[in-house]
Design an enzyme around this catalytic site. Structure first.
Site, PDB file in Angstrom:
ATOM      1  N   SER A  32      21.982 -41.291 -33.309  1.00 53.04           N
ATOM      2  CA  SER A  32      20.529 -41.122 -33.351  1.00 53.04           C
ATOM      3  C   SER A  32      20.126 -40.017 -34.340  1.00 53.04           C
ATOM      4  CB  SER A  32      20.029 -40.763 -31.953  1.00 53.04           C
ATOM      5  OG  SER A  32      18.635 -40.563 -31.984  1.00 53.04           O
ATOM      6  N   ASN A 137      18.285 -38.743 -24.660  1.00 53.57           N
ATOM      7  CA  ASN A 137      18.601 -37.517 -25.391  1.00 53.57           C
ATOM      8  C   ASN A 137      18.244 -36.337 -24.498  1.00 53.57           C
ATOM      9  OD1 ASN A 137      18.763 -35.323 -27.058  1.00 53.57           O
ATOM     10  ND2 ASN A 137      17.375 -36.107 -28.631  1.00 53.57           N
ATOM     11  N   CYS A 140      18.758 -32.272 -27.034  1.00 55.15           N
ATOM     12  CA  CYS A 140      18.295 -31.785 -28.315  1.00 55.15           C
ATOM     13  C   CYS A 140      18.095 -30.271 -28.235  1.00 55.15           C
ATOM     14  CB  CYS A 140      16.988 -32.454 -28.694  1.00 55.15           C
ATOM     15  SG  CYS A 140      16.541 -32.067 -30.368  1.00 55.15           S
ATOM     16  N   ILE A 201      29.142 -35.537 -28.690  1.00 53.91           N
ATOM     17  CA  ILE A 201      28.217 -34.458 -28.411  1.00 53.91           C
ATOM     18  C   ILE A 201      26.984 -34.529 -29.318  1.00 53.91           C
ATOM     19  CG2 ILE A 201      29.970 -32.847 -27.604  1.00 53.91           C
ATOM     20  CD1 ILE A 201      30.006 -31.529 -30.358  1.00 53.91           C
ATOM     21  N   GLY A 227      28.410 -32.466 -38.359  1.00 51.37           N
ATOM     22  CA  GLY A 227      29.343 -32.718 -39.454  1.00 51.37           C
ATOM     23  C   GLY A 227      30.775 -32.346 -39.084  1.00 51.37           C
ATOM     24  N   GLY A 254      31.093 -35.326 -36.246  1.00 48.54           N
ATOM     25  CA  GLY A 254      31.865 -35.156 -37.479  1.00 48.54           C
ATOM     26  C   GLY A 254      32.718 -36.341 -37.883  1.00 48.54           C
TER      27      GLY A 254
HETATM   28  C1  FMN Z   1      19.152 -34.446 -39.116  1.00 50.95           C
HETATM   29  C2  FMN Z   1      19.650 -34.829 -37.751  1.00 50.95           C
HETATM   30  C3  FMN Z   1      18.759 -35.360 -36.825  1.00 50.95           C
HETATM   31  C4  FMN Z   1      19.186 -35.714 -35.545  1.00 50.95           C
HETATM   32  N1  FMN Z   1      18.294 -36.254 -34.660  1.00 50.95           N
HETATM   33  C5  FMN Z   1      18.720 -36.633 -33.427  1.00 50.95           C
HETATM   34  C6  FMN Z   1      17.838 -37.261 -32.513  1.00 50.95           C
HETATM   35  O1  FMN Z   1      16.665 -37.528 -32.808  1.00 50.95           O
HETATM   36  N2  FMN Z   1      18.312 -37.597 -31.289  1.00 50.95           N
HETATM   37  C7  FMN Z   1      19.600 -37.363 -30.907  1.00 50.95           C
HETATM   38  O2  FMN Z   1      19.985 -37.694 -29.799  1.00 50.95           O
HETATM   39  N3  FMN Z   1      20.474 -36.785 -31.771  1.00 50.95           N
HETATM   40  C8  FMN Z   1      20.063 -36.419 -33.008  1.00 50.95           C
HETATM   41  N4  FMN Z   1      20.960 -35.844 -33.889  1.00 50.95           N
HETATM   42  C9  FMN Z   1      22.348 -35.573 -33.449  1.00 50.95           C
HETATM   43  C10 FMN Z   1      23.316 -36.690 -33.875  1.00 50.95           C
HETATM   44  O3  FMN Z   1      22.958 -37.925 -33.276  1.00 50.95           O
HETATM   45  C11 FMN Z   1      24.763 -36.333 -33.501  1.00 50.95           C
HETATM   46  O4  FMN Z   1      24.868 -36.217 -32.100  1.00 50.95           O
HETATM   47  C12 FMN Z   1      25.246 -35.045 -34.121  1.00 50.95           C
HETATM   48  O5  FMN Z   1      24.740 -34.904 -35.417  1.00 50.95           O
HETATM   49  C13 FMN Z   1      26.767 -34.927 -34.163  1.00 50.95           C
HETATM   50  O6  FMN Z   1      27.351 -35.979 -34.914  1.00 50.95           O
HETATM   51  P1  FMN Z   1      27.757 -35.849 -36.491  1.00 50.95           P
HETATM   52  O7  FMN Z   1      28.569 -34.600 -36.629  1.00 50.95           O
HETATM   53  O8  FMN Z   1      28.520 -37.091 -36.802  1.00 50.95           O
HETATM   54  O9  FMN Z   1      26.482 -35.755 -37.228  1.00 50.95           O
HETATM   55  C14 FMN Z   1      20.544 -35.506 -35.180  1.00 50.95           C
HETATM   56  C15 FMN Z   1      21.443 -34.987 -36.126  1.00 50.95           C
HETATM   57  C16 FMN Z   1      21.018 -34.656 -37.403  1.00 50.95           C
HETATM   58  C17 FMN Z   1      22.019 -34.109 -38.382  1.00 50.95           C
END
Ligand code: FMN
Ligand code: FAD
Ligand code: FES
Lengths: 317, 278
Positions: A32, A137, A140, A201, A227, A254
């Site tokens: 998301s 969610n 957040c 997470i 990331g 990540g």
């Molecule tokens: C710019 C951005 C916006 C995000 N917006 C949401 C969101 O609206 N709802 C949510 O549940 N997670 C949100 N996330 C979290 C991601 O869904 C994810 O849980 C988190 O980034 C860890 O995964 P990653 O390291 O692969 O990015 C957001 C992450 C980023 C970077």
């Protein structure tokens, strides 16, 4: 079709998984907030090559986000404080969803500032055929009224799960925060209140400073770290949660390659979500799905399901 | 997808690993890089940009993590794609890595992205104000605009050396004026001080374009508002994705909402921007 990315002549791999009642052709979803409303990626990849996608968190009414700066790059990661800017649940259903190919399973992410707002948003999404599940969610970390409180306090979390569970009969996933002392305890709360699965997470609460201006880089002061920098933390939390509950887990944090995804499955995740990597390479999720198949073929694994929780621990003395 | 006819004209963006044709130092940390980009669409609007990843889209290192936005400087369309040129200044780790990419190596490209400049009305007058690396955004605009309009290009830099290679601009039929802060070339002072030149201050049928540091664009926007002149700016907010999914590049609008610099911009009508909060 269950052999995405298979090379001609290579053994076919059963890639299908079921996450709390959400049937997926392969275990790779997108996270998301990192995949927009799905439509933005049509130019770069075939949406039908991934398991499905989780849309940007939705609120009952459209919501405007935080003042800039909203993002900053950090070592092997980035921080964000967007503020759950979204088009609102009705615009999502009527304007965004019709643009997604029907065969692509969609999980709608739900956010609110009190449990009743979450519940009402869940009700509106529950009768939409293409929406195969909801992800709450509860985690957040950067919206003052809501977000972190739900996911950080077991009693508050229990109430949120109870209320949203009552509001919907479609598969319900709860997305957990890493900013807690015991993720196992939070996972158990979700299971006890009837959640069908958990996702974890969300971003790790963080701070970055500009030493020239002596100010925080982000206008919101705190942001969420995502990331590759958070991947080992995410893996640890998925593993701990998987020990604590029987409901399926969506591993997030990540993930950028098939190898990364394999680690999450071994630690007990049934599916994974690709987040920040979508920004770096808009075809990343498809390549993660292909990488999982390549790993399975190289290892002689006939079904990706067989990797779930297959981590081998050292003998305890 | 964005259904505007402009976007359709500009064509769908490509996502590909592009081969470096050349990449050279033009002095004072200004570099010029040309990439052979497979799948680059036939049309690029002046002012569009691309996200560049040194090492290619599936680079092994995750640090730095994000691609870097760079304005499309010039495009030479060829069968199956295009050769695309970028002008960039080495300011940090990402641009240092870009400068180390040698001919034959690959750079990841996602683009062209965003909405470009609208051309000035034909037979009108256009004043382009460019500061620092902002010049890269305005070359194609200058080239197209001077086919039908009278064009002034006002360029600003710290010193003559920072201006980089101006041959391409000098070859265009336009009025080029330069300001340097140290006076080593042209007017000594800020580029905005040239805006009174050629008696253009009272001219209402004139379109202003500005690209450069935020304080410079803010000053141009303010002057334009005072004079009642139309003004377009090209913003350079930090970006993560470049195609409208992270919502990280949001610019506050004067009407209270936000626009995404990568999707709705980078070019905006200056009066749409809330300059106080940008
Ligand atoms: C710019 C951005 C916006 C995000 N917006 C949401 C969101 O609206 N709802 C949510 O549940 N997670 C949100 N996330 C979290 C991601 O869904 C994810 O849980 C988190 O980034 C860890 O995964 P990653 O390291 O692969 O990015 C957001 C992450 C980023 C970077
Ligand atoms: C739409 C768009 C078009 C651009 N076009 C060009 C171009 O044609 N040529 C060019 O040289 N640069 C251009 N930029 C700016 C360029 O993207 C940044 O200079 C680059 O990302 C810096 O990366 P780095 O890793 O080298 O620096 P970092 O290590 O990330 O930062 C080094 C220094 O540069 C500053 N910086 C970082 N990002 C930006 C930014 N977006 N704008 C201004 N300063 C920044 C930082 O505050 C820091 O002081 C453009 C930016 C955008 C958004
Ligand atoms: S840079 Fe991601 S939305 Fe603009």
């Amino acid at each position: 079709m269950t052999s995405d990315g298979a090379k001609p002549g290579a053994a076919s791999v059963d890639t299908s998984v079921n996450v709390g009642g959400i049937q997926l052709r392969n275990p790779v979803l997108t996270a998301s907030g990192t995949f927009g409303y799905g439509t933005e990626f049509a130019a770069f990849m075939d949406l039908r090559k991934i398991g499905g996608f989780v849309a940007k968190s939705l609120t009952l009414e459209p919501r405007s986000g935080n003042m800039p700066a909203r993002i900053v790059e950090t070592p092997s990661g980035m921080m964000n404080a967007i503020g759950i800017e979204n088009v609102g649940v009705e615009a999502f259903i009527h304007e965004k969803l019709p643009q997604i190919p029907e065969e692509v399973p969609v999980v709608a992410s739900v956010f609110g500032t009190d449990p009743e707002m979450y519940a009402e948003t869940c009700r509106r999404l529950s009768d939409v055929p293409q929406i195969k599940g909801l992800e709450i969610n509860a985690s957040c970390p950067h919206v003052k009224s809501g977000g972190i409180e739900f996911g950080q306090n077991p009693k508050v979390l229990a109430e949120l799960v109870r209320v949203t569970r009552k509001a919907t009969s479609i598969p319900l996933l709860i997305k957990l925060s890493p900013n807690v002392t015991s993720v196992a305890e939070m996972a158990k709360v979700c299971e006890a209140e009837g959640a069908d699965g958990i996702s974890l997470i969300n971003t790790v609460q963080a701070l970055e400073v500009n030493i020239e201006t002596r100010r925080p880089v982000l206008r919101n002061v705190l942001g969420g770290l995502s990331g590759p920098a958070i991947r080992p933390i995410a893996l640890r939390m998925v593993w701990q949660a998987a020990q604590a509950v029987k409901i399926p887990i969506c591993g997030i944090g990540g993930i950028a390659t098939g190898e990364d995804a394999v680690k999450f499955l071994l630690c007990g995740a049934t599916a994974v979500q690709v987040g920040t990597a979508n920004y770096v390479n808009p075809k990343a999720a498809q390549e993660v799905a292909e990488g999982l198949v390549a790993y399975a073929q190289a290892q002689g694994v006939s079904a990706l399901r067989d990797l779930i929780g297959a981590l081998e621990l050292p003998e305890s003395g | 997808m964005v259904a505007s006819s402009e976007a359709a004209l500009a064509g769908s963006p490509t996502r590909s690993d592009a081969e470096v044709v050349f990449n050279r130092d033009e002095g004072a940390d200004n570099w010029r890089m040309r990439l052979r980009v497979p799948g680059w669409p036939r049309q690029t609007a002046p002012g569009q940009f691309a996200m560049l990843t040194p090492g290619g889209l599936t680079k092994l290192s995750s640090d730095p993590l994000l691609p870097r936005p760079m304005a499309v400087y010039r495009v030479f369309t060829e069968a199956g794609g295009a050769e695309v040129e970028f002008l960039y200044k080495v300011v940090g780790r990402g641009t240092t890595l870009l400068s180390q990419a040698e001919a034959g190596e690959v750079v990841g490209v996602v683009g062209p992205l965003g909405q470009g400049f609208s051309l000035p009305p034909s037979k009108g007058k256009a004043v382009l104000v460019a500061g620092g690396t902002g010049v890269a955004s305005v070359y194609e605009l200058a080239a197209l605009a001077c086919e039908k309009s009278e064009v002034w290009l006002l360029m600003g830099a710290r010193s003559a050396a920072d201006l980089g290679n101006l041959e391409d601009f000098e070859a265009l039929p336009l009025n080029l004026e330069i300001a340097t802060e140290d006076g080593s070339r042209g007017h000594r002072g800020l580029v905005t001080e040239l805006m009174g030149a050629a008696g253009l201050d009272g001219e209402e049928k004139l379109t202003l374009y500005a690209c450069g540091p935020t304080p410079m664009m803010r000053a141009v926007a303010k002057l334009a508002a005072e004079r009642g002149q139309r003004c377009f700016v090209s913003l350079e907010n930090p970006m993560a994705c470049g195609f409208g999914v992270c919502l990280g590049c949001a610019a506050p609008r004067s009407d209270g909402g936000f626009s995404l610099v990568c999707r709705d911009g980078p070019v905006f009508d200056a009066c749409e921007i809330d300059w106080e909060n940008l």
